[in-house]
Scaffold this active site. Structure first.
Site, PDB file in Angstrom:
ATOM      1  N   SER A 255     -35.154  -2.922  16.353  1.00 50.81           N
ATOM      2  CA  SER A 255     -34.188  -3.519  17.195  1.00 50.81           C
ATOM      3  C   SER A 255     -32.785  -3.890  16.997  1.00 50.81           C
ATOM      4  CB  SER A 255     -35.172  -4.788  17.925  1.00 50.81           C
ATOM      5  OG  SER A 255     -35.008  -5.787  16.847  1.00 50.81           O
ATOM      6  N   LYS A 256     -32.059  -4.095  17.791  1.00 47.43           N
ATOM      7  CA  LYS A 256     -30.749  -4.665  17.608  1.00 47.43           C
ATOM      8  C   LYS A 256     -30.713  -6.058  16.936  1.00 47.43           C
ATOM      9  CE  LYS A 256     -29.161  -1.280  20.073  1.00 47.43           C
ATOM     10  NZ  LYS A 256     -27.996  -0.500  20.797  1.00 47.43           N
ATOM     11  N   ARG A 257     -31.328  -6.739  17.296  1.00 43.56           N
ATOM     12  CA  ARG A 257     -31.210  -8.080  16.754  1.00 43.56           C
ATOM     13  C   ARG A 257     -32.798  -8.562  16.718  1.00 43.56           C
ATOM     14  NH1 ARG A 257     -29.360  -9.480  13.975  1.00 43.56           N
ATOM     15  NH2 ARG A 257     -27.332  -9.502  13.622  1.00 43.56           N
ATOM     16  N   THR A 269     -28.615  -5.326  10.907  1.00 40.48           N
ATOM     17  CA  THR A 269     -28.763  -4.154  11.543  1.00 40.48           C
ATOM     18  C   THR A 269     -27.349  -3.631  12.166  1.00 40.48           C
ATOM     19  OG1 THR A 269     -29.057  -5.574  13.681  1.00 40.48           O
ATOM     20  CG2 THR A 269     -31.020  -4.544  12.801  1.00 40.48           C
ATOM     21  N   TYR A 270     -26.445  -4.378  12.064  1.00 46.17           N
ATOM     22  CA  TYR A 270     -25.198  -3.777  12.287  1.00 46.17           C
ATOM     23  C   TYR A 270     -24.510  -3.433  10.968  1.00 46.17           C
ATOM     24  CZ  TYR A 270     -25.658  -6.163  16.760  1.00 46.17           C
ATOM     25  OH  TYR A 270     -26.401  -6.886  18.041  1.00 46.17           O
TER      26      TYR A 270
END
Ligand code: GLU
Length: 491
Positions: A255-257, A269-270
């Protein structure tokens, strides 16, 4: 003759550049380079409600950091521009109107309230919500009425209501969807902005894209796109839907966060987070290439040019791949160890500066052989070398006294070390070692005990890089001053 390959990466600037997007961008880039084709960056920024002004600078920086340079796109230009969809809105409007004129699309005047009510009724009746095509068969008179009321319509595709829609995905084979499952999708919204589907299809066509490589989550949009390509009479690019990336447990989608549980490592993740955490772009590229692709199932290390040479779509997996932070750490450590000393020193210098440590290149260069085997990320260097650049070090005085020794013993050892090191000539690793080993014999102390005391006195730590090399880098003056200060603490 086959067409030369043109691929695109088409992010929407709605948030920071994420690992999964980076993997898609990388595969497009590798495929383009492998085929001697073009890699296009297109910004899909027509959804104004989700626009995030931080996204674009983050994207461009991160792509460049990874070395995913684009042949056409923002800041580069190209023959097929503009490359921002927000600058192309008039094109989408023209194409939507063309479909209306040809009877392949129609204006829909239904109010949001009517549509909400319809969905609610469908939901209660246990039906899949969808548009009931109310405006598809309006008479000229009804249309004139709506227009006279000043209602601004949306434009919808007149999708076939019977039969099937079929297409091939290079990884997933032939896919068939029943047309009764497809809606009359909105192409142009009432504010004149296109939906993702219209803008995406029009641009892929106008930009002469030959292959679409994107995440699996877009697979369900393809039948709608097939209908659009058919309506326009255009040829659809080759479809390649890349496998999802799963979180390290292999259970859920990455997931993104992710909030970390206490004691758990933070799940970055970024891409900018990996950069800031001291990962090397070459390790990231190598690692990401393997999330969904493999060469022979065993080999793991590839330079960028090897990836370009070896990457091929037929070896991309269609099953989801789990992301392993441990594997990335291990790979990053290997890449760090394999950097040339000057190269590593340069990168460490930047990292140390960012962490507020005012290091200098030549000292860092001397430290490199002492620490390069000990760090998995560039950021970890700081805790190994910060004391070298500190004007003063601080520690708990008790740390100077090894177990089974007392204050007087430690004091005696430090005073003797002060004499021995004052005489080491030249003050290099070899002579420091000679002096201190001789001293431990003379004092009848285990070398580890003596060196432990000196380590704390000169670095403020019980764990530090190899001591003899460290002292020679600190230099005689600093070494003696720190031993002096330790003596003063004990006295
Ligand atoms: N703008 C879409 C995205 O944000 C593009 C999907 C596609 O590649 O078609 O990912």
């Amino acid at each position: 003759m086959t067409k030369s390959v043109r691929v695109r990466f088409a992010p929407s600037p709605t948030g920071y550049f994420h690992l999964g997007s980076a993997r898609s961008a990388l595969y497009n880039w590798l495929f383009a380079r492998h085929e001697g084709g073009r890699f296009i960056l297109r910004i899909e920024d027509t959804d104004r409600t989700r626009y995030d002004p931080r996204a674009l600078p983050d994207l461009l920086d991160s792509m460049r950091w990874l070395g995913l340079c684009w042949d056409e796109g923002p800041e580069v230009g190209g023959e097929y521009g503009p490359y921002y969809q927000s600058d192309r809105v008039h094109l989408y409007q023209e194409y939507a109107r063309q479909l209306v004129a040809e009877g392949r699309a129609y204006r829909c005047y239904c109010s949001p309230e009517r549509l909400a009510k319809l969905r609610e009724e469908q939901r209660r009746a246990g039906l899949t919500p969808g548009y009931d095509r109310h405006c598809r068969y309006l008479s000229a008179r009804e249309i004139a009425d709506y227009e006279a009321q000043g209602i601004v319509p949306v434009i919808r595709l007149a999708a076939p209501t019977e039969g099937t829609t079929e297409f091939d995905d290079l990884l997933r084979g032939h896919i068939v969807v029943n047309n009764n499952q497809l809606d009359d999708l909105v192409l142009l919204k009432s504010d004149g902005f296109p939906t993702y589907h219209l803008a995406n299809v029009v641009d892929d066509h106008l930009m002469a894209i030959t292959h679409i490589l994107r995440g699996e989550e877009w697979l369900s949009s393809v039948p709608k796109h097939v209908l659009l390509y058919d309506a326009f009479g255009w040829e659809m690019p080759v479809q390649v839907h890349l496998p999802n990336i799963l979180d390290p447990s292999g259970k859920g989608k990455l997931s993104k966060r992710k909030k970390k549980a206490p004691g758990e490592r933070e799940m970055l993740t970024y891409i900018h987070e990996f950069r800031e955490a001291g990962y090397l772009p070459e390790a990231m590229v190598n690692f990401l290439a393997l999330v969904g692709w493999s060469y022979d199932g065993t080999r793991e290390y590839f330079t960028r040019s090897e990836l370009v040479r070896l990457f091929d779509l037929s070896s991309v997996s269609k099953s989801p791949a789990a992301f392993s932070y441990e594997k990335l750490d291990h790979m990053n450590a290997t890449y760090i160890r394999n950097l040339g000393y000057n190269d590593l020193a340069g990168r460490l210098l930047q990292t140390l500066f960012r962490q507020g440590i005012e290091a200098d290149f030549f000292t860092v260069l001397k430290l490199v052989p002492l620490i390069r085997e000990r760090i998995q990320t560039l950021n970890e260097a700081a805790k190994w070398v910060d004391f070298v650049f500190a004007a003063q070090i601080d520690y708990d005085t008790e740390m100077l006294i090894p177990r089974k020794m007392d204050r007087a013993d430690a004091l005696k050892a430090l005073r003797a070390a002060r004499e021995a090191l004052a005489e080491a000539e030249p003050f290099d690793e070899e002579h420091i070692e000679g002096r201190l080993r001789a001293l431990s014999d003379a004092l009848g102390l285990k070398a580890s005990a003596l060196l432990g005391i000196i380590r704390v006195a000169t670095t403020g730590k019980t764990v530090a890089p190899p001591l003899f090399g460290t002292l020679s880098i600190l230099g005689r003056e600093t070494t003696l001053a720190r031993i002096e200060a330790a003596i003063a603490r004990l006295e």
